[in-house]
Design an enzyme around this catalytic site. Structure first.
Site, PDB file in Angstrom:
ATOM      1  N   LYS A   1     -18.951 -11.545   1.523  1.00 27.31           N
ATOM      2  CA  LYS A   1     -19.565 -10.304   2.009  1.00 27.31           C
ATOM      3  C   LYS A   1     -19.496  -9.272   0.888  1.00 27.31           C
ATOM      4  O   LYS A   1     -18.468  -8.668   0.631  1.00 27.31           O
ATOM      5  CB  LYS A   1     -18.848  -9.748   3.252  1.00 27.31           C
ATOM      6  CG  LYS A   1     -19.713  -8.679   3.904  1.00 27.31           C
ATOM      7  CD  LYS A   1     -19.004  -7.496   4.490  1.00 27.31           C
ATOM      8  CE  LYS A   1     -18.418  -6.478   3.610  1.00 27.31           C
ATOM      9  NZ  LYS A   1     -19.332  -5.496   3.004  1.00 27.31           N
TER      10      LYS A   1
ATOM     11  N   CYS B   1     -10.397   0.091 -10.874  1.00 22.17           N
ATOM     12  CA  CYS B   1      -9.002   0.105 -10.399  1.00 22.17           C
ATOM     13  C   CYS B   1      -8.038   0.064 -11.575  1.00 22.17           C
ATOM     14  O   CYS B   1      -6.847   0.278 -11.396  1.00 22.17           O
ATOM     15  CB  CYS B   1      -8.744  -1.056  -9.453  1.00 22.17           C
ATOM     16  SG  CYS B   1      -8.726  -2.640 -10.296  1.00 22.17           S
TER      17      CYS B   1
ATOM     18  N   GLU C   1      -5.731   8.537  -5.391  1.00 24.40           N
ATOM     19  CA  GLU C   1      -6.786   7.898  -6.181  1.00 24.40           C
ATOM     20  C   GLU C   1      -8.060   8.740  -6.105  1.00 24.40           C
ATOM     21  O   GLU C   1      -8.564   9.014  -5.013  1.00 24.40           O
ATOM     22  CB  GLU C   1      -7.069   6.489  -5.659  1.00 24.40           C
ATOM     23  CG  GLU C   1      -8.120   5.771  -6.482  1.00 24.40           C
ATOM     24  CD  GLU C   1      -8.368   4.334  -6.037  1.00 24.40           C
ATOM     25  OE1 GLU C   1      -8.476   4.094  -4.819  1.00 24.40           O
ATOM     26  OE2 GLU C   1      -8.462   3.450  -6.918  1.00 24.40           O
TER      27      GLU C   1
HETATM   28  P1  NAD Z   1     -13.599  -0.117   0.441  1.00 22.33           P
HETATM   29  O1  NAD Z   1     -12.227  -0.462   0.879  1.00 22.33           O
HETATM   30  O2  NAD Z   1     -14.257   1.054   1.050  1.00 22.33           O
HETATM   31  O3  NAD Z   1     -14.595  -1.353   0.723  1.00 22.33           O
HETATM   32  C1  NAD Z   1     -14.272  -2.660   0.300  1.00 22.33           C
HETATM   33  C2  NAD Z   1     -14.948  -3.665   1.246  1.00 22.33           C
HETATM   34  O4  NAD Z   1     -14.391  -3.539   2.547  1.00 22.33           O
HETATM   35  C3  NAD Z   1     -16.447  -3.446   1.375  1.00 22.33           C
HETATM   36  O5  NAD Z   1     -17.083  -4.703   1.368  1.00 22.33           O
HETATM   37  C4  NAD Z   1     -16.585  -2.707   2.709  1.00 22.33           C
HETATM   38  O6  NAD Z   1     -17.791  -3.010   3.358  1.00 22.33           O
HETATM   39  C5  NAD Z   1     -15.392  -3.204   3.515  1.00 22.33           C
HETATM   40  N1  NAD Z   1     -14.799  -2.168   4.380  1.00 22.33           N
HETATM   41  C6  NAD Z   1     -14.602  -0.866   4.063  1.00 22.33           C
HETATM   42  N2  NAD Z   1     -13.965  -0.236   5.080  1.00 22.33           N
HETATM   43  C7  NAD Z   1     -13.765  -1.157   6.050  1.00 22.33           C
HETATM   44  C8  NAD Z   1     -13.154  -1.118   7.341  1.00 22.33           C
HETATM   45  N3  NAD Z   1     -12.620  -0.001   7.837  1.00 22.33           N
HETATM   46  N4  NAD Z   1     -13.124  -2.244   8.064  1.00 22.33           N
HETATM   47  C9  NAD Z   1     -13.638  -3.390   7.585  1.00 22.33           C
HETATM   48  N5  NAD Z   1     -14.230  -3.484   6.352  1.00 22.33           N
HETATM   49  C10 NAD Z   1     -14.284  -2.391   5.595  1.00 22.33           C
HETATM   50  O7  NAD Z   1     -13.583  -0.014  -1.157  1.00 22.33           O
HETATM   51  P2  NAD Z   1     -14.768   0.477  -2.111  1.00 22.33           P
HETATM   52  O8  NAD Z   1     -14.914   1.949  -1.990  1.00 22.33           O
HETATM   53  O9  NAD Z   1     -15.954  -0.379  -1.941  1.00 22.33           O
HETATM   54  O10 NAD Z   1     -14.139   0.121  -3.543  1.00 22.33           O
HETATM   55  C11 NAD Z   1     -13.336   0.983  -4.285  1.00 22.33           C
HETATM   56  C12 NAD Z   1     -11.879   0.683  -4.095  1.00 22.33           C
HETATM   57  O11 NAD Z   1     -11.591  -0.664  -4.494  1.00 22.33           O
HETATM   58  C13 NAD Z   1     -10.976   1.559  -4.945  1.00 22.33           C
HETATM   59  O12 NAD Z   1      -9.899   1.971  -4.169  1.00 22.33           O
HETATM   60  C14 NAD Z   1     -10.520   0.639  -6.063  1.00 22.33           C
HETATM   61  O13 NAD Z   1      -9.295   0.989  -6.658  1.00 22.33           O
HETATM   62  C15 NAD Z   1     -10.438  -0.663  -5.335  1.00 22.33           C
HETATM   63  N6  NAD Z   1     -10.481  -1.805  -6.254  1.00 22.33           N
HETATM   64  C16 NAD Z   1      -9.331  -2.508  -6.434  1.00 22.33           C
HETATM   65  C17 NAD Z   1      -9.304  -3.554  -7.328  1.00 22.33           C
HETATM   66  C18 NAD Z   1      -8.050  -4.342  -7.556  1.00 22.33           C
HETATM   67  O14 NAD Z   1      -8.113  -5.376  -8.198  1.00 22.33           O
HETATM   68  N7  NAD Z   1      -6.902  -3.914  -7.072  1.00 22.33           N
HETATM   69  C19 NAD Z   1     -10.469  -3.894  -8.024  1.00 22.33           C
HETATM   70  C20 NAD Z   1     -11.632  -3.150  -7.795  1.00 22.33           C
HETATM   71  C21 NAD Z   1     -11.625  -2.097  -6.898  1.00 22.33           C
END
Ligand code: NAD
Length: 496
Positions: free
Chosen positions: A182, A291, A396
């Site tokens: 997804k 990240c 963040e």
């Molecule tokens: P996000 O958590 O909003 O979304 C990530 C995924 O989860 C998406 O596919 C989204 O559709 C889904 N999602 C979001 N909220 C949800 C919920 N309440 N219930 C179910 N599914 C949900 O993250 P984002 O804004 O897309 O990405 C940025 C974040 O990702 C930043 O915090 C960044 O630091 C982190 N990140 C971490 C790494 C790592 O390796 N640790 C790598 C890249 C990004």
């Protein structure tokens, strides 16, 4: 330098890839907008529960034959995928820039990192070998076989639309599992292209599925008894409050990588020129939406060192070229969308309100190269005298904002970093081996940089994280991914 041609020329409705077929969703349709131009480049469905159920069913049906396919034959599909990705390298990279906004060089780097995971997974015949002990008792032997488990869900964030599913998917399918990916609905195009190439590479129908959407799809995965595990990368609230506990409650194995607040510690013995350059890509590369990005800059040393170092940082940051990522001269693209820009602006305001000094203002009067709407653009912003406990110093931000603080010595700098709730990728810049060792020994972050500003583990190392940056035990990438996607089956035989 040239402005590159956009690879997506017509707005089309993105389909789900289920059981080897491209199927139109019955869900609500949303626009995918290029943040540099403000133009709609695609329509993405927010798929329904029935559609995620159909994808899991297709994957379950494909699993028995796929797991009996030899590891060598499975690896051949990955070799073909690698070749196809090389052939389409530039197109795949430009799609990322067009949907996300990052510069073309950043996209090319992302494509390369994704391909490297496919390359590592090609070694699966040896990577998933078990082990054997003869004569555990007289005439009795014992051995271990890593076996695949079934169907895994892979859920990814917006900031690396192409690469992040490849931290998991190649290992999952190489070990004999089937996947349902997804992608983030904000950037669905590169996963669509990847699925087309996976199809062309010869993965049998149902082994590699993609379902676009949001929470309904994620919840459908979390609740589905047919999904044995989830590899998630995204923000800490989603990892910590949704993915990790729900996988625990439904008995699924889980990788849940979360957010970050990375500290870059500068010692007075650092090589100033090399350090300043490394900090530019660390803080402002990918427009701070990484990240592994630097967030807090902690400078150790006297006023003289602090002032000259900060002059060099501000001068270099103020010369970063901003514009469309498809312009090859551009060094920083827009942030992904208007809402994210508003959120970043809110953090800058709160920093100023909490007493920080605005040394470089990226909020207004920034020079955008080319004729693009300013909607999603920001310039590098530098705040000095930031308290590590303030909102801007502790949370963040995920944008091109550098929060500068000072420490008396290395111990104090480490204490500041360790007091933060995240633990993703802290780094030190120093020419002293003693300082470097003390830092890597004491700092509580899963990835540690020594004179490196973006601590991105290679595909054959795990993508680690500590504290609120990671929930789980095994990580994505390399050997740990192979272990995550297999269960150890232990056999004891008395030879009759
Ligand atoms: P996000 O958590 O909003 O979304 C990530 C995924 O989860 C998406 O596919 C989204 O559709 C889904 N999602 C979001 N909220 C949800 C919920 N309440 N219930 C179910 N599914 C949900 O993250 P984002 O804004 O897309 O990405 C940025 C974040 O990702 C930043 O915090 C960044 O630091 C982190 N990140 C971490 C790494 C790592 O390796 N640790 C790598 C890249 C990004």
């Amino acid at each position: 330098m040239a402005i590159l041609e956009e690879p997506i020329k017509e707005v089309s409705l993105i389909k789900n890839f289920i059981g080897g077929e491209w199927l139109e969703s019955k869900g609500e349709i949303r626009d995918v907008v290029n943040p540099a131009t403000g133009k709609t480049i695609a329509k993405v469905p927010i798929s329904t529960k029935d559609e995620i159920d159909a994808a899991v069913k297709a994957a379950q049906e494909a699993f028995p034959d796929w797991r009996r396919t030899t590891p060598l034959a499975r690896a051949r599909c990955l070799f073909r995928l690698k070749e196809l990705l090389e052939e389409n390298f530039e197109e795949v990279s430009r799609i990322q820039t067009q949907e996300h906004g990052k510069t073309i060089d950043e996209s090319r780097g992302e494509t390369r990192r994704g391909i490297e995971n496919v390359e590592v997974a090609c070694g699966i015949p040896t990577l998933m070998q078990g082990y054997f002990s003869e004569d555990i008792a007289s005439g009795i032997d014992e051995w271990l076989i890593p076996t695949p488990l079934g169907v895994f869900g892979i859920i990814s964030p917006f900031n690396f639309p192409f690469m992040i599913p490849l931290w998991s998917a190649p290992y999952a399918v190489a070990t004999g599992n089937c996947v349902v990916i997804k992608p983030s609905s904000e950037v669905p195009n590169s996963q669509t292209r990847l699925a087309e190439l996976a199809d062309e590479a010869g993965f049998p129908p149902g082994v590699w599925n993609v379902v676009h959407g949001g929470r309904t799809v994620v919840n459908g995965m979390l609740d589905h008894p047919g999904i044995v595990g989830i590899a998630f990368v995204g923000s800490t609230p989603t990892a910590r409050d949704v993915i990790y506990p729900r996988c625990g409650a439904t008995g699924k194995r889980v990788i849940a990588q979360g957010g970050a607040k990375n500290f870059m510690v500068i010692m007075p013995d650092a090589n100033v020129r090399a350090t300043v350059l490394a900090l530019m890509t660390s803080f402002f590369g990918n427009t701070g939406q990484r990240c592994l990005s630097g967030a807090n800059l902690v400078i150790v040393g006297e006023d003289g060192f602090y002032n000259s170092f900060m002059d060099a940082v501000v001068d270099t940051a103020s010369r970063i070229i901003i514009g469309s990522g498809l312009d090859e001269a551009v060094q920083m693209g827009p942030v992904r969308d208007k809402e994210k820009k508003e959120r970043i602006l809110g953090y800058i305001e709160s920093g100023i309100k909490d007493g920080a000094k605005l040394r470089l203002d990226g909020r207004r009067n920034i020079k955008i190269t080319g004729d693009y709407p300013p909607t999603c653009f920001l310039g590098p912003t530098i705040l000095e005298d930031v308290s590590p406990d303030s909102k801007v110093g502790s949370e963040e931000i995920f944008g091109p904002v550098m929060s500068v603080m000072r420490a008396k010595n290395l111990d104090e700098a480490i204490e500041m970093a360790n007091a933060n709730s995240f633990g993703n990728a802290h780094a030190i810049f120093t020419s002293s081996g003693k300082n470097a060792r003390e830092f890597q020994y004491s700092v509580t972050s899963g990835n540690v940089g020594i004179n490196v500003g973006i601590v991105a583990p290679m595909a054959f190392f795990p993508f680690s994280g500590m504290k609120e940056s990671f929930y789980g035990i095994l990580h994505t990438q390399g050997q740990e991914a192979v272990r995550f996607f297999t269960e150890s089956k232990v056999v004891i035989q008395r030879w009759l």
